[in-house]
Design an enzyme around this catalytic site. Sequence first.
Site, PDB file in Angstrom:
ATOM      1  N   CYS A   1       0.888  -1.164   0.000  1.00  0.00           N
ATOM      2  CA  CYS A   1       0.000   0.000   0.000  1.00  0.00           C
ATOM      3  C   CYS A   1       0.919   1.204   0.000  1.00  0.00           C
ATOM      4  O   CYS A   1       1.766   1.333  -0.880  1.00  0.00           O
ATOM      5  CB  CYS A   1      -0.975  -0.045   1.173  1.00  0.00           C
ATOM      6  SG  CYS A   1      -0.242  -0.495   2.763  1.00  0.00           S
TER       7      CYS A   1
ATOM      8  N   GLN B   1      -3.088  -1.527  10.734  1.00  0.00           N
ATOM      9  CA  GLN B   1      -2.664  -0.267  11.346  1.00  0.00           C
ATOM     10  C   GLN B   1      -3.710   0.368  12.250  1.00  0.00           C
ATOM     11  O   GLN B   1      -3.387   1.204  13.085  1.00  0.00           O
ATOM     12  CB  GLN B   1      -2.295   0.716  10.218  1.00  0.00           C
ATOM     13  CG  GLN B   1      -1.252   1.735  10.587  1.00  0.00           C
ATOM     14  CD  GLN B   1      -0.738   2.482   9.369  1.00  0.00           C
ATOM     15  OE1 GLN B   1      -1.165   2.235   8.246  1.00  0.00           O
ATOM     16  NE2 GLN B   1       0.175   3.391   9.575  1.00  0.00           N
TER      17      GLN B   1
ATOM     18  N   GLY C   1      -0.867  -1.319   6.809  1.00  0.00           N
ATOM     19  CA  GLY C   1      -2.301  -1.217   7.082  1.00  0.00           C
ATOM     20  C   GLY C   1      -3.145  -2.018   6.115  1.00  0.00           C
ATOM     21  O   GLY C   1      -3.636  -3.113   6.434  1.00  0.00           O
TER      22      GLY C   1
END
Length: 555
Positions: A485, A529, A490
Amino acid sequence: ICPIQFLEEINKWTSQHGVSPLSWDVAVKFLMARKFDVLRAIELFHSYRETRLREGIVKLQPHEEPLRSELLSGKFTVLGVRDPSGASIALYTAKLHHPSKTGNHVVLQALFYLLDRAVENFETQRNGLVFIYDMAGSNYTNFELDLSKKILNLLKGAFPARLKKVLIVGAPVWFRVPYNLLSLLLKEKLRERVQMVKMADLREHLPRDCLPEHLGGCLPLDMHSWNLQLLSEQNGRVDPVDELVGIPLENTSIHIPGPEVMSLAELMAHLNRAQRSGIYLEYEELRREQPPGTFTCALAAHNQERNRYGDVLCLDQTRVRLKRSDYINASFMDGYKQKNAYIGTQGPLEKTYGDFWRMVWEQSVLVIVMTTRTDEGGRRKCGQYWPKEEGGQEVYGHIAVVNHRVDKHAHYNQTTLELHNTETFEQRQVTHFQFLSWPDYGVPSSALSLIDFLGAVKHQQQWAAQAFSSQWRGHPLGLPMVVHCSAGIGRTGTFCALDICLSQLQDVGTLNICQTVRRMRAQRAFSIQTPEQYYFCHTAILEHAQRQGLLSANQ
């Protein structure tokens, strides 16, 4: 009779999970540690397995760094004598521990290795173990509360040895508060066996000929030689300790079903009982757990500019190593029953495009999963590290990348890329998936759209792996896929957690989200996250189950 009962029960479990059955000798070790109480021995076996898996201690390799140096540091050793009852005496020297230099993960590896070797001896199994926690001459900088908790937790209920007593010797004044905290962890029965002892009073517990000279005894202490002897004996030997973890020695994965699994109905009941606030608290407990490893390489001054975020680092123990410049902020992560199923990494920076594509080539990656847009909320989240338009070409280091085709779907784009290695003149096809409906720090508005995306990724990965199988020499279940990402923890962690849990659900009909996330964070630190992402894993799995008819809508 007891070993037979124990083996029958445990080997039902090993058979169910496709691993080698336990041996008679191993059964006896666990039974003797619990005075031949079969139920307690079975509980101990699973506690031992779970502790090692939770700490990422799956296969001990004592001849490889950093474990070899830790074993030879003298921090832990087993004395060459026994106490009058025949118990072995293990010694931990606190002043030799420097938390800033050595992570808990390596220390616990060394402790597991040395204690396992000590209790291979039948006399130690029968007569037990005395553990001396030597704090003489230590400073506060040598002490780490979390490590001490883990050592005591291991000794109190997760190690196959009869613990006779723990003697904390020469404790400084400042240790009183930490000791009070540690004693709260202990059951009353064990609390009686843990004692703080002044140096002058130690001989009331052990005779002089059982104590090293620096603790008032007459035993010359050579902490190096016993450990070195073990290392030389280990050479070429398969250590039975790896058998106890209950996973195959080759291509081991930390993600296998454990004893604390849930059915879909139990997961639904857990979610209804805990509600969102309870799941958030569960995540908070996970978040507070420190990563079991070190970040030395990621923190090195010459590597700082290669990290997109200064507080999102990769663990030394699981990081991907490039053949030339070595460092990239990327971590190997296991999948369900599959070693190194993923490479979790950050969104490439412009200065790391060449490193990224070199990693893709070196690790034989055929599928890349991107769960972010390049820009979100006016902020750059990831560089445009591949040619975006059909027909586009870019060269990154010695890897030339050609965009052959872009297929646009409702929630994602699928791009077919062709890689050309300008040094070896080889070429390879890679599929790039970009999921477009996932806000940063948030969760997708449609869980099923993400699960459908996951299904498309898995299908392509399986097809590509079969086509590439003649060249692949790694894990029989296939090649690693890159998942990223922006920070690589996360959305990356959420994607991988869903894949692992759904794979286990399909295989054996059970899952454990909390356990999966804890194990995942031991390889890619801080994976998942936010509490929202953790909660989303629960609801997404249940939505998927209802759609598949595995769970009725009114359940």
